[in-house]
Design a protein around this motif. Structure first.
Motif, PDB file in Angstrom:
ATOM      1  N   GLU A  31       0.809  -1.220   0.000  1.00 38.30           N
ATOM      2  CA  GLU A  31       0.000   0.000   0.000  1.00 38.30           C
ATOM      3  C   GLU A  31       0.843   1.271   0.000  1.00 38.30           C
ATOM      4  N   GLU A 109      -5.820   6.680   6.563  1.00 38.69           N
ATOM      5  CA  GLU A 109      -4.533   6.373   5.936  1.00 38.69           C
ATOM      6  C   GLU A 109      -3.393   6.578   6.936  1.00 38.69           C
ATOM      7  N   GLU A 111      -3.631   6.324  10.182  1.00 43.94           N
ATOM      8  CA  GLU A 111      -3.765   5.233  11.156  1.00 43.94           C
ATOM      9  C   GLU A 111      -3.157   3.935  10.610  1.00 43.94           C
ATOM     10  N   ARG A 112      -3.459   3.604   9.362  1.00 45.35           N
ATOM     11  CA  ARG A 112      -2.926   2.369   8.759  1.00 45.35           C
ATOM     12  C   ARG A 112      -1.406   2.449   8.628  1.00 45.35           C
ATOM     13  N   GLU A 115       0.112   2.015  12.091  1.00 48.53           N
ATOM     14  CA  GLU A 115       0.050   0.627  12.534  1.00 48.53           C
ATOM     15  C   GLU A 115       1.104  -0.223  11.819  1.00 48.53           C
ATOM     16  N   ASP A 116       1.327   0.017  10.534  1.00 51.27           N
ATOM     17  CA  ASP A 116       2.364  -0.722   9.810  1.00 51.27           C
ATOM     18  C   ASP A 116       3.756  -0.417  10.358  1.00 51.27           C
TER      19      ASP A 116
END
Length: 190
Positions: A31, A109, A111-112, A115-116
Motif C-alpha cells: 500500500e 490512511e 492510522e494504517r 500501525e504498519d
C-alpha cells in the motif's frame, strides 16, 4: 592526547539505521511504497521536516524525530600501558527515544501507516538491533492528532514512539615519549 579527533556518531548512526530500515521495509510494501526515485514513490520517509508540509502530494509521510538521549557508563575505563603509551578505552550505553510521525491528509490512511510502522518495529526489532542498535524497546502508538499544515491543508498525524539503546565503544590514546625519542649523551668525568 592525539592531535586528531575523529568521533563516531552513535546517535546519528542510530537515526540512519532506523531510516534505512523503514525505507527497506516500505520498498516492497503493497500500500505505502517507498522508492528513491521521486516519480515512483507513494510514501515520503525523512528526518525532521524537509518536505513542504503545505503540499497535499507530499503525503503520506513518515518523519523521524530524535528526542533526548542519556548516557550510562557500562564498563569502567580501563588503562593499559604499552611502550609508555597511555591507552584508555570504554564501553558506554546511550539510551533515548525516537518518534515516527505518520502523517496523511486522510485520517484512516495515517492510522494504517502508523500501525504498519508499529508492527514493523515489533516484528523486526531483532533484525534492526543486529544492524547496530543494542536494543529496541518501549514501543507505543499514539492517538491521531489533526494539525493545520497550511491555509487550506489539514493533516492527521499518528506518532509511533520507540526507545533504543546504543552501545558505544571508544579509545583514547595519549601519546607520550617513546624510547625512539630518547637521546642520551654520556660524558666521562675523570
Amino acid at each position: 592526547m592525539s592531535d586528531s579527533f575523529s568521533p563516531k556518531r552513535p546517535i546519528n548512526d542510530a537515526k540512519d539505521i532506523i531510516l534505512l530500515s523503514l525505507k527497506t521495509f516500505f520498498s516492497t510494501h503493497e500500500e505505502f511504497t517507498w522508492s528513491a526515485r521521486a516519480e515512483d514513490t507513494i510514501l515520503t520517509i525523512s528526518d525532521s521536516f524537509p518536505v513542504d508540509r503545505e503540499k497535499k502530494e507530499n503525503y503520506p509521510t513518515v518523519i523521524l524525530q530524535r528526542h533526548d538521549f542519556t548516557w550510562r557508563n557500562r564498563h569502567l575505563n580501563q588503562t593499559s600501558y604499552n611502550n609508555l603509551q597511555d591507552k584508555r578505552f570504554g564501553l558506554d550505553l546511550l539510551s533515548g527515544t525516537f518518534t515516527c510521525l505518520c502523517a496523511s491528509t486522510l485520517g484512516l490512511e495515517a492510522e494504517r501507516l502508523a500501525e504498519d510502522v508499529f508492527l514493523f518495529f515489533t516484528r523486526f526489532r531483532e533484525i534492526i538491533s543486529a544492524k547496530g542498535l543494542f536494543d529496541v524497546k518501549n514501543l507505543s502508538i499514539g492517538a491521531e492528532q489533526v494539525q493545520r499544515a497550511g491555509s487550506d491543508t489539514d493533516i492527521v498525524v499518528v506518532p509511533v514512539r520507540l526507545g533504543v539503546s546504543i552501545e558505544d565503544s571508544w579509545t583514547v590514546v595519549e601519546n607520550g615519549p617513546t624510547l625512539e625519542d630518547l637521546n642520551v649523551s654520556l660524558k666521562s668525568i675523570n
